[in-house]
Scaffold this active site. Structure first.
Site, PDB file in Angstrom:
ATOM      1  N   HIS A  42       0.783  -1.183   0.069  1.00  0.00           N
ATOM      2  CA  HIS A  42       0.100   0.121   0.065  1.00  0.00           C
ATOM      3  C   HIS A  42       0.842   1.305  -0.201  1.00  0.00           C
ATOM      4  CE1 HIS A  42       1.176  -0.561   3.986  1.00  0.00           C
ATOM      5  NE2 HIS A  42       0.889   0.787   4.438  1.00  0.00           N
ATOM      6  N   HIS A  66       4.859   0.231   0.152  1.00  0.00           N
ATOM      7  CA  HIS A  66       5.551  -0.430   1.339  1.00  0.00           C
ATOM      8  C   HIS A  66       4.631  -1.615   1.899  1.00  0.00           C
ATOM      9  CE1 HIS A  66       3.780   2.845   3.338  1.00  0.00           C
ATOM     10  NE2 HIS A  66       3.690   2.096   4.230  1.00  0.00           N
ATOM     11  N   ASP A  84       0.518   4.926   2.001  1.00  0.00           N
ATOM     12  CA  ASP A  84      -0.767   5.576   3.171  1.00  0.00           C
ATOM     13  C   ASP A  84      -1.680   6.389   2.711  1.00  0.00           C
ATOM     14  OD1 ASP A  84       1.019   3.875   4.807  1.00  0.00           O
ATOM     15  OD2 ASP A  84       2.705   5.557   5.172  1.00  0.00           O
ATOM     16  N   ARG A 121       5.328   6.854  13.735  1.00  0.00           N
ATOM     17  CA  ARG A 121       5.306   7.483  12.268  1.00  0.00           C
ATOM     18  C   ARG A 121       4.948   8.939  12.570  1.00  0.00           C
ATOM     19  NH1 ARG A 121       1.303   4.968   8.150  1.00  0.00           N
ATOM     20  NH2 ARG A 121      -0.158   6.763   8.550  1.00  0.00           N
TER      21      ARG A 121
HETATM   22 FE   LIG Z   1       1.831   2.067   5.478  1.00  0.00          FE
END
Ligand SMILES: [Fe+2]
Length: 274
Positions: free
Chosen positions: A102, A250, A104, A265
């Site tokens: 995917h 990723h 994000d 993140r």
């Molecule tokens: Fe991700």
């Protein structure tokens, strides 16, 4: 001031570079910011080691690339005053792995420009992250397929997060979390074109029968994850990855889902794909 000298080691011929010579616990000068921004455009994903950053320092790295994003659903450090820091934690009792390819948050109209992910608790083995270059995947297609895909748009939906959402968040997701993007996206800074459908959030191509759309998506997902378009990163505590979410995808390698793993993140607000 001494000019910045970064040591750049490419992970593969396609994408990814490990960078030495940058210390993000020290104040970042404009030279370092510029060098990192240029390196990211060139390599699409950058890796750093030994970055023992405070939440503020982590956010400062993100802010080199723009304003920070707050995720609609994922857990964060908001109780400590850092809603921008998403916490992705997997433990033996509550395994959590993003094991499909995917990019994000593509279900938003303006999906994130990129992310800065830091390893906080990293198991001895397992849980590597693999990145794939969507520009390389696009460039490997025939002219005919490139032209055909460039005429298409696809629907993206954030429904996968509905299970995680509380009632208030769910109402928001139902309202806002479906959008349409071009199937091939032009990078706003490099002008390179890349495949912009992903198996986590893309539902279908607009104007196609579901069976046609499913077949074409199946082909694209197999193609874009070809090993030639990827690089694989082995995490250590305080390793950090910065990726360009506009031209990469990723996934985590779920070889040990029961290990305790925590990564944090920070995500940078992006613009509307074209
Ligand atoms: Fe991700």
């Amino acid at each position: 001031m001494k000019p910045i000298e970064l040591h750049v080691e490419k992970l593969t011929a396609t994408l990814g570079a490990e960078i030495q010579g940058a210390d993000f616990t020290a104040p970042m000068g404009p030279d370092l910011e510029k060098a990192i921004r240029e390196a990211l455009l060139e390599h699409q994903v950058l890796f750093f080691r030994d970055q023992d950053l405070s939440p503020e320092q982590h956010k400062t790295v993100g802010r080199c690339f723009g304003e920070l994003h707050v995720h609609p659903v994922l857990p964060s450090r908001k109780d400590e005053g850092h809603p921008e820091i998403v916490v992705l934690e997997s433990s033996p009792k509550a395994p959590f792995v993003a094991e499909v390819w995917h990019s994000d948050v593509t279900f938003e109209r303006k999906p994130p420009r990129g992310s800065v992910l830091r390893g906080v608790i990293i198991p001895d083995q397992g849980g590597d992250t693999v990145f794939a270059s969507m520009t390389a995947a696009y460039e490997a297609l025939s002219d005919s397929m490139q032209r055909f895909l460039s005429s298409l748009e696809a629907e993206h939906d954030g429904g996968v997060f509905r299970q995680l959402a509380d009632d208030a968040q769910r109402a928001e997701l139902a309202k806002d979390q479906t959008t349409t993007h071009p199937a091939i996206r032009t990078h706003p800074e490099t002008s390179r074109k890349g495949i912009y459908v992903n198996s986590a959030f893309t539902k279908r191509f607009v104007g196609m029968k579901q069976s046609e759309s499913d077949a074409l998506l199946r082909f694209l997902y197999a193609h874009l994850s070809s090993i030639e378009f990827t690089c694989r990163f082995r995490w250590r505590t305080n390793s950090m990855a910065i990726w360009d979410n506009r031209c990469t995808q990723h996934r985590v390698v779920s070889d040990d889902v029961r290990a305790h793993r925590r990564v944090e993140r920070v995500t940078i607000v992006g613009d509307e794909p074209f």
